[in-house]
Design a protein around this motif. Structure first.
Motif, PDB file in Angstrom:
ATOM      1  N   ASP A  49      41.758  17.729  55.725  1.00  0.00           N
ATOM      2  CA  ASP A  49      41.076  18.747  56.511  1.00  0.00           C
ATOM      3  C   ASP A  49      40.044  18.074  57.413  1.00  0.00           C
ATOM      4  O   ASP A  49      39.852  16.864  57.343  1.00  0.00           O
ATOM      5  N   GLU A  50      39.409  18.863  58.243  1.00  0.00           N
ATOM      6  CA  GLU A  50      38.483  18.316  59.228  1.00  0.00           C
ATOM      7  C   GLU A  50      37.111  18.098  58.586  1.00  0.00           C
ATOM      8  O   GLU A  50      36.475  19.047  58.121  1.00  0.00           O
ATOM      9  N   ALA A  51      36.669  16.871  58.555  1.00  0.00           N
ATOM     10  CA  ALA A  51      35.349  16.550  58.021  1.00  0.00           C
ATOM     11  C   ALA A  51      34.965  15.151  58.491  1.00  0.00           C
ATOM     12  O   ALA A  51      35.827  14.296  58.725  1.00  0.00           O
ATOM     13  N   ASP A  52      33.684  14.918  58.599  1.00  0.00           N
ATOM     14  CA  ASP A  52      33.169  13.618  59.020  1.00  0.00           C
ATOM     15  C   ASP A  52      33.126  12.690  57.809  1.00  0.00           C
ATOM     16  O   ASP A  52      32.468  12.992  56.805  1.00  0.00           O
ATOM     17  N   PHE A  53      33.834  11.558  57.880  1.00  0.00           N
ATOM     18  CA  PHE A  53      33.872  10.622  56.752  1.00  0.00           C
ATOM     19  C   PHE A  53      32.992   9.394  56.980  1.00  0.00           C
ATOM     20  O   PHE A  53      32.934   8.504  56.128  1.00  0.00           O
ATOM     21  N   THR A  54      32.296   9.329  58.122  1.00  0.00           N
ATOM     22  CA  THR A  54      31.557   8.105  58.444  1.00  0.00           C
ATOM     23  C   THR A  54      30.392   7.871  57.483  1.00  0.00           C
ATOM     24  O   THR A  54      30.086   6.728  57.152  1.00  0.00           O
ATOM     25  N   THR A  55      29.726   8.935  57.040  1.00  0.00           N
ATOM     26  CA  THR A  55      28.594   8.761  56.127  1.00  0.00           C
ATOM     27  C   THR A  55      29.048   8.169  54.803  1.00  0.00           C
ATOM     28  O   THR A  55      28.363   7.317  54.211  1.00  0.00           O
ATOM     29  N   ALA A  56      30.219   8.604  54.328  1.00  0.00           N
ATOM     30  CA  ALA A  56      30.744   8.091  53.060  1.00  0.00           C
ATOM     31  C   ALA A  56      31.023   6.597  53.146  1.00  0.00           C
ATOM     32  O   ALA A  56      30.684   5.827  52.227  1.00  0.00           O
ATOM     33  N   PHE A  57      31.620   6.154  54.248  1.00  0.00           N
ATOM     34  CA  PHE A  57      31.924   4.732  54.374  1.00  0.00           C
ATOM     35  C   PHE A  57      30.657   3.917  54.659  1.00  0.00           C
ATOM     36  O   PHE A  57      30.550   2.769  54.216  1.00  0.00           O
ATOM     37  N   ALA A  58      29.706   4.500  55.376  1.00  0.00           N
ATOM     38  CA  ALA A  58      28.439   3.804  55.575  1.00  0.00           C
ATOM     39  C   ALA A  58      27.748   3.572  54.230  1.00  0.00           C
ATOM     40  O   ALA A  58      27.152   2.508  53.996  1.00  0.00           O
ATOM     41  N   TRP A  59      27.848   4.549  53.333  1.00  0.00           N
ATOM     42  CA  TRP A  59      27.275   4.389  52.000  1.00  0.00           C
ATOM     43  C   TRP A  59      27.947   3.237  51.243  1.00  0.00           C
ATOM     44  O   TRP A  59      27.272   2.458  50.558  1.00  0.00           O
ATOM     45  N   LEU A  60      29.257   3.109  51.346  1.00  0.00           N
ATOM     46  CA  LEU A  60      29.954   2.035  50.639  1.00  0.00           C
ATOM     47  C   LEU A  60      29.489   0.663  51.123  1.00  0.00           C
ATOM     48  O   LEU A  60      29.316  -0.261  50.320  1.00  0.00           O
ATOM     49  N   HIS A  61      29.279   0.531  52.419  1.00  0.00           N
ATOM     50  CA  HIS A  61      28.742  -0.739  52.941  1.00  0.00           C
ATOM     51  C   HIS A  61      27.309  -0.963  52.452  1.00  0.00           C
ATOM     52  O   HIS A  61      26.927  -2.089  52.107  1.00  0.00           O
ATOM     53  N   GLU A  62      26.517   0.095  52.413  1.00  0.00           N
ATOM     54  CA  GLU A  62      25.152  -0.015  51.916  1.00  0.00           C
ATOM     55  C   GLU A  62      25.140  -0.422  50.437  1.00  0.00           C
ATOM     56  O   GLU A  62      24.350  -1.289  50.023  1.00  0.00           O
ATOM     57  N   ALA A  63      26.020   0.198  49.651  1.00  0.00           N
ATOM     58  CA  ALA A  63      26.082  -0.131  48.226  1.00  0.00           C
ATOM     59  C   ALA A  63      26.457  -1.596  48.025  1.00  0.00           C
ATOM     60  O   ALA A  63      25.921  -2.272  47.138  1.00  0.00           O
ATOM     61  N   ASP A  64      27.372  -2.094  48.836  1.00  0.00           N
ATOM     62  CA  ASP A  64      27.768  -3.496  48.734  1.00  0.00           C
ATOM     63  C   ASP A  64      26.588  -4.410  49.048  1.00  0.00           C
ATOM     64  O   ASP A  64      26.335  -5.387  48.331  1.00  0.00           O
ATOM     65  N   ALA A  65      25.841  -4.084  50.094  1.00  0.00           N
ATOM     66  CA  ALA A  65      24.703  -4.916  50.488  1.00  0.00           C
ATOM     67  C   ALA A  65      23.593  -4.895  49.442  1.00  0.00           C
ATOM     68  O   ALA A  65      22.940  -5.910  49.199  1.00  0.00           O
ATOM     69  N   ARG A  66      23.399  -3.760  48.796  1.00  0.00           N
ATOM     70  CA  ARG A  66      22.275  -3.620  47.868  1.00  0.00           C
ATOM     71  C   ARG A  66      22.593  -4.047  46.442  1.00  0.00           C
ATOM     72  O   ARG A  66      21.705  -4.516  45.725  1.00  0.00           O
ATOM     73  N   PHE A  67      23.853  -3.885  46.014  1.00  0.00           N
ATOM     74  CA  PHE A  67      24.143  -4.016  44.589  1.00  0.00           C
ATOM     75  C   PHE A  67      25.195  -5.072  44.248  1.00  0.00           C
ATOM     76  O   PHE A  67      25.633  -5.158  43.110  1.00  0.00           O
ATOM     77  N   SER A  68      25.589  -5.886  45.213  1.00  0.00           N
ATOM     78  CA  SER A  68      26.539  -6.957  44.914  1.00  0.00           C
ATOM     79  C   SER A  68      25.818  -8.166  44.333  1.00  0.00           C
ATOM     80  O   SER A  68      24.858  -8.670  44.933  1.00  0.00           O
ATOM     81  N   PRO A  69      26.278  -8.689  43.185  1.00  0.00           N
ATOM     82  CA  PRO A  69      25.683  -9.914  42.647  1.00  0.00           C
ATOM     83  C   PRO A  69      26.100 -11.153  43.424  1.00  0.00           C
ATOM     84  O   PRO A  69      25.587 -12.240  43.162  1.00  0.00           O
ATOM     85  N   TYR A  70      27.024 -10.988  44.374  1.00  0.00           N
ATOM     86  CA  TYR A  70      27.500 -12.118  45.165  1.00  0.00           C
ATOM     87  C   TYR A  70      26.710 -12.289  46.465  1.00  0.00           C
ATOM     88  O   TYR A  70      26.968 -13.225  47.224  1.00  0.00           O
ATOM     89  N   LYS A  71      25.772 -11.393  46.730  1.00  0.00           N
ATOM     90  CA  LYS A  71      24.925 -11.494  47.923  1.00  0.00           C
ATOM     91  C   LYS A  71      23.519 -11.882  47.460  1.00  0.00           C
ATOM     92  O   LYS A  71      22.894 -11.147  46.685  1.00  0.00           O
ATOM     93  N   VAL A  72      23.044 -13.016  47.905  1.00  0.00           N
ATOM     94  CA  VAL A  72      21.808 -13.576  47.340  1.00  0.00           C
ATOM     95  C   VAL A  72      20.586 -12.709  47.614  1.00  0.00           C
ATOM     96  O   VAL A  72      19.598 -12.756  46.870  1.00  0.00           O
ATOM     97  N   ASP A  73      20.625 -11.897  48.676  1.00  0.00           N
ATOM     98  CA  ASP A  73      19.462 -11.092  49.021  1.00  0.00           C
ATOM     99  C   ASP A  73      19.592  -9.642  48.556  1.00  0.00           C
ATOM    100  O   ASP A  73      18.769  -8.799  48.913  1.00  0.00           O
ATOM    101  N   SER A  74      20.623  -9.326  47.771  1.00  0.00           N
ATOM    102  CA  SER A  74      20.780  -7.954  47.300  1.00  0.00           C
ATOM    103  C   SER A  74      19.727  -7.628  46.249  1.00  0.00           C
ATOM    104  O   SER A  74      19.145  -8.519  45.610  1.00  0.00           O
ATOM    105  N   GLU A  75      19.509  -6.349  46.044  1.00  0.00           N
ATOM    106  CA  GLU A  75      18.553  -5.923  45.021  1.00  0.00           C
ATOM    107  C   GLU A  75      19.005  -6.380  43.637  1.00  0.00           C
ATOM    108  O   GLU A  75      18.179  -6.797  42.808  1.00  0.00           O
ATOM    109  N   VAL A  76      20.293  -6.321  43.373  1.00  0.00           N
ATOM    110  CA  VAL A  76      20.829  -6.783  42.092  1.00  0.00           C
ATOM    111  C   VAL A  76      20.548  -8.262  41.878  1.00  0.00           C
ATOM    112  O   VAL A  76      20.116  -8.680  40.792  1.00  0.00           O
ATOM    113  N   SER A  77      20.787  -9.077  42.900  1.00  0.00           N
ATOM    114  CA  SER A  77      20.546 -10.515  42.757  1.00  0.00           C
ATOM    115  C   SER A  77      19.063 -10.812  42.573  1.00  0.00           C
ATOM    116  O   SER A  77      18.687 -11.662  41.748  1.00  0.00           O
TER     117      SER A  77
END
Length: 249
Positions: free
Chosen positions: A19-47
């Motif tokens: 159906d018709e809906a904007d999906f950009t916010t959902a995918f932007a969140w996935l990129h944000e989650a990767d940046a913030r919570f990946s243990p493979y990124k040295v500057d993430s909050e998790v690291s």
């Protein structure tokens, strides 16, 4: 109808939106989650937390929630599921993927999406029906034959998660021993929420042979487990097709 694929969190994530809906916010969140919570990124909050650079009072609400979920599933599994192992630092990937993708699905709902299938490397959230009277069909990859499926599950407003070694090798460790879990070939869990489905699938795989009976005792979940002798163990209320008692070589 919209079909969209985007690379995020280290894997392709696909959306089939009916159906018709904007999906950009959902995918932007996935990129944000990767940046913030990946243990493979040295500057993430998790690291930063794993290196001791953040105190508990300095954590975001999101990371505090992740820590609580890690503790819950570690306790539930008797220590087989863990985000902390000697020599590996703090690694909450067993929680973060399902948690982040479930939130992306929630954001799709908030944007007005009612009929969609969001697939993150085999971890799937479905909503509504793709067509009136027909559920979403979720294929479960054969653990030894990458071009084949060993089962197809019907899913309506649910989640399906699979843990296996065919993509990343023996990456799931038993927290009780610190050793790779190798008693099972594949674990699939279907339930109402991807956070629970993904964490349970990881916990069952980590438990190994002990996980088969343990999993059967978990409420409100459907299971498809393939052990190292290719025997199939299942508990299912959802419609399922193509599930033999033993997988062919």
């Amino acid at each position: 109808m919209t079909r969209h694929v985007e690379y995020a969190m280290g894997l392709p994530i696909s959306l089939d939106l009916r159906d018709e809906a904007d999906f950009t916010t959902a995918f932007a969140w996935l990129h944000e989650a990767d940046a913030r919570f990946s243990p493979y990124k040295v500057d993430s909050e998790v690291s930063r937390y794993g290196r001791g650079e953040l105190t508990l009072s300095e954590l975001s609400d999101d990371l505090d929630e992740i820590l609580s979920l890690c503790a819950y599933y570690e306790d539930l599994s008797g220590g087989a599921f863990t985000a902390r192992l000697p020599g590996r630092g703090f690694d909450p990937c067993g929680i973060v993927k399902g948690w982040a993708v479930q939130r992306a699905a929630d954001l799709l709902h908030a944007a007005g999406a009612k009929r969609f299938c969001l697939n993150a490397g085999g971890d799937v959230v479905t909503s509504g029906e793709p067509e009136p009277g027909r559920p979403w069909h979720v294929g479960i990859r054969h653990p030894e034959q990458p071009q084949e499926v060993c089962a197809v599950l019907d899913s309506l407003d649910g989640a399906v998660a699979t843990s296996a070694t065919y993509e990343r090798g023996a990456h799931i460790l038993d927290g009780r021993t610190g050793l790779p879990a190798n008693d099972l070939l594949s674990v699939t869990v279907a339930t109402d929420n991807l956070v629970h489905a993904d964490a349970l699938a990881t916990a069952i795989f980590a438990l190994g042979a002990d996980g088969i009976a343990w999993a059967a005792g978990q409420p409100d979940v459907d299971l498809l487990i393939v052990d190292d002798r290719r025997r199939v163990h299942r508990k299912t209320s959802r419609a399922a097709a193509g599930i033999p008692g033993r997988l062919p070589r």
